[in-house]
Write a protein that holds these residues in place. Structure first.
Motif, PDB file in Angstrom:
ATOM      1  N   ALA A   7       0.879  -1.147  -0.145  1.00  0.00           N
ATOM      2  CA  ALA A   7      -0.025  -0.211   0.108  1.00  0.00           C
ATOM      3  C   ALA A   7       0.789   1.187   0.077  1.00  0.00           C
ATOM      4  N   HIS A   8       1.922   1.315   0.552  1.00  0.00           N
ATOM      5  CA  HIS A   8       3.006   2.545   0.905  1.00  0.00           C
ATOM      6  C   HIS A   8       3.479   2.518  -0.740  1.00  0.00           C
ATOM      7  N   ALA A   9       4.037   1.524  -1.405  1.00  0.00           N
ATOM      8  CA  ALA A   9       4.636   1.903  -2.583  1.00  0.00           C
ATOM      9  C   ALA A   9       3.542   2.005  -3.701  1.00  0.00           C
ATOM     10  N   PHE A  10       2.233   1.642  -3.550  1.00  0.00           N
ATOM     11  CA  PHE A  10       1.160   2.167  -4.413  1.00  0.00           C
ATOM     12  C   PHE A  10       0.364   2.953  -3.813  1.00  0.00           C
ATOM     13  N   PRO A  11       0.463   4.134  -3.411  1.00  0.00           N
ATOM     14  CA  PRO A  11      -0.807   5.072  -2.733  1.00  0.00           C
ATOM     15  C   PRO A  11      -1.764   5.325  -3.430  1.00  0.00           C
ATOM     16  N   LEU A  50       6.511  -3.075  -9.486  1.00  0.00           N
ATOM     17  CA  LEU A  50       7.689  -2.925  -8.650  1.00  0.00           C
ATOM     18  C   LEU A  50       7.188  -2.463  -7.366  1.00  0.00           C
ATOM     19  N   VAL A  51       7.882  -2.862  -6.358  1.00  0.00           N
ATOM     20  CA  VAL A  51       7.573  -2.500  -5.148  1.00  0.00           C
ATOM     21  C   VAL A  51       8.778  -1.770  -4.814  1.00  0.00           C
ATOM     22  N   SER A  73      11.213   1.599 -11.859  1.00  0.00           N
ATOM     23  CA  SER A  73      11.812   2.059 -10.471  1.00  0.00           C
ATOM     24  C   SER A  73      10.466   1.395  -9.542  1.00  0.00           C
ATOM     25  N   GLY A  74      10.614   1.611  -8.269  1.00  0.00           N
ATOM     26  CA  GLY A  74       9.514   1.385  -7.490  1.00  0.00           C
ATOM     27  C   GLY A  74       8.197   2.294  -7.628  1.00  0.00           C
ATOM     28  N   SER A  75       7.194   1.445  -7.598  1.00  0.00           N
ATOM     29  CA  SER A  75       5.750   1.787  -7.488  1.00  0.00           C
ATOM     30  C   SER A  75       5.399   2.050  -9.304  1.00  0.00           C
ATOM     31  N   GLN A  76       6.140   1.149 -10.251  1.00  0.00           N
ATOM     32  CA  GLN A  76       5.735   1.316 -11.693  1.00  0.00           C
ATOM     33  C   GLN A  76       5.734   0.043 -12.055  1.00  0.00           C
TER      34      GLN A  76
END
Length: 217
Positions: A7-11, A50-51, A73-76
């Motif tokens: 949840a933090h990575a994909f707010p 990606l987290v 990168s993260g969140s993508q």
């Protein structure tokens, strides 16, 4: 990985039911530098979320040369994998892990299903396509219109943005392979940039100057 870290990575995933589905259906993967996530000719049956970490997406020629397309990168997620999954086509790109990477692999069956169920998932997919399309245009423009010194500067600026550091652990051969040119050309151009005070060279190490005029502020 925990549901909280997801949840933090994909707010921007606003629906709690969507996060529940991602957590339940996703298969966790932990990859190390040098691992391949995709390679040309392979079918893609799951979508990577990606987290954290970084993955290099590039095209290869028949002789092993590469042209860098973009970084994940993260969140993508990867637009090329989305396209291949939707069309049930083989991958046309190489995806190499550059740093320790944690991701969830989402089975392709959920791509369309979540598009109709969850507005934030649909927005995420559309934004991914738009962002990657712009990056592919930049990559094409660099090859078609820019001199090699301009391509090198664009490459270093992109690396700086992707890695979030002024110190890049790269050899001249690494750069030459990704820009599809010779090591001698890259070495000459890097030495010119060093002479101009734009960077400092070390063994497999490039330190970008804080005052380099082509770095984002």
């Amino acid at each position: 990985m925990t549901k909280e870290s997801l949840a933090h990575a994909f707010p921007f995933f606003q629906e709690s039911a969507l996060l529940d589905q991602i957590w339940e259906q996703g298969r966790e993967m932990n990859l190390s530098p040098g691992d391949e996530l995709m390679r040309p000719g392979s079918y893609i049956k799951a979508i990577p979320l990606l987290v954290e970490g970084r993955i290099r997406i590039s095209r290869q020629d028949g002789e092993g040369g590469e042209v860098l397309l973009y970084f994940l990168s993260g969140s993508q997620t990867c637009a090329m994998s989305l396209s291949c999954c939707m069309a049930d086509q083989k991958s046309s790109v190489l995806a190499i892990v550059e740093e320790q990477t944690q991701l969830l692999m989402i089975p392709v069956a959920y791509l369309d299903q979540w598009m109709t169920q969850f507005p934030s998932w649909k927005a995420f997919i559309m934004q991914t396509y738009a962002m990657r399309f712009n990056e592919l245009l930049k990559a094409f423009d660099a090859v078609a219109f820019l001199r090699m010194d301009e391509r090198l500067i664009q490459y270093l600026a992109g690396r700086h943005k992707a890695e979030g550091t002024h110190i890049l652990q790269l050899s001249h051969q690494d750069i030459a392979q990704e820009l599809h040119t010779s090591r001698e050309v890259i070495s000459r151009l890097l030495k010119r940039l060093e002479h101009d005070g734009q960077l400092k060279l070390g063994r497999n190490r490039i330190e970008l100057s804080q005052t380099a005029r082509w770095l984002p502020t």
